[in-house]
Motif scaffolding. Structure first.
Motif: not given
Length: 170
Positions: A12-16, A25, A28, A52, A84, A165, A167, A169
């Motif tokens: 899975p792609t690393t979340r924001e 949320r 981090y 993460g 990541y 942040t 981000a 994808s």
């Protein structure tokens, strides 16, 4: 894909990831040291990183929306690191001052490979890869063909570097 071969495993792609302390949320920050909003602290990288989370080395402050490098350094020894899994890595930066400055970018301790340069990566004559921070915006650090894993470090020398942040994808 050849019939009968197993499908390749996809991770899975690393979340924001939000760099400030005010996000509901999750927390981090991977360093054990916790600070209150706006407090300046010196962080030591534990060197064992999990996905993460981001990790700080050097002198930083954390407010509700960002982390800010607090001191000027000539050797870029202070950094923010993150593991990541993604094809593209972007960072949202809002400098505190008006003068442009460099942030050195490395993946797994080496310059960003040329095949993975994001739109905003540059390299100097020694092969050092960096972002030229020239204003508040999203900077594209990595753009790969296909998802890859790595550890991105952004080495700060300026006290004007504020990161909001990450981000990612696929």
């Amino acid at each position: 894909m050849v019939a009968g071969e197993p499908e390749p495993e996809t991770k899975p792609t690393t979340r924001e990831i939000y760099a400030g302390s005010g996000w509901s949320r999750g927390d981090y920050l991977g360093n054990q040291k916790k600070i209150t909003d706006g407090q300046v602290a010196t962080f030591s990288d534990p060197e064992k990183h999990e996905g993460g989370k981001f990790y700080l080395q050097g002198t930083w402050s954390i407010d509700s929306e960002s982390v800010t490098h607090i001191r000027a350094t000539e050797d870029y020894e202070d950094y923010i690191a993150i593991k990541y899994q993604a094809a593209s890595v972007n960072v949202v930066v809002r400098p505190r001052g008006v003068d442009p400055f460099r942030v050195i970018a490395t993946i797994d301790g080496k310059p960003v490979p040329a095949a993975d340069w994001g739109d905003d990566i540059m390299a100097d004559s020694q092969g050092t890869t960096f972002l030229q921070i020239d204003g508040p915006r999203m900077y594209n650090v990595v753009r790969s063909i296909g998802s890859k894993s790595g550890e991105l470090k952004l080495h700060a020398g300026s006290p004007d570097f504020s990161l909001y942040t990450y981000a990612f994808s696929g």
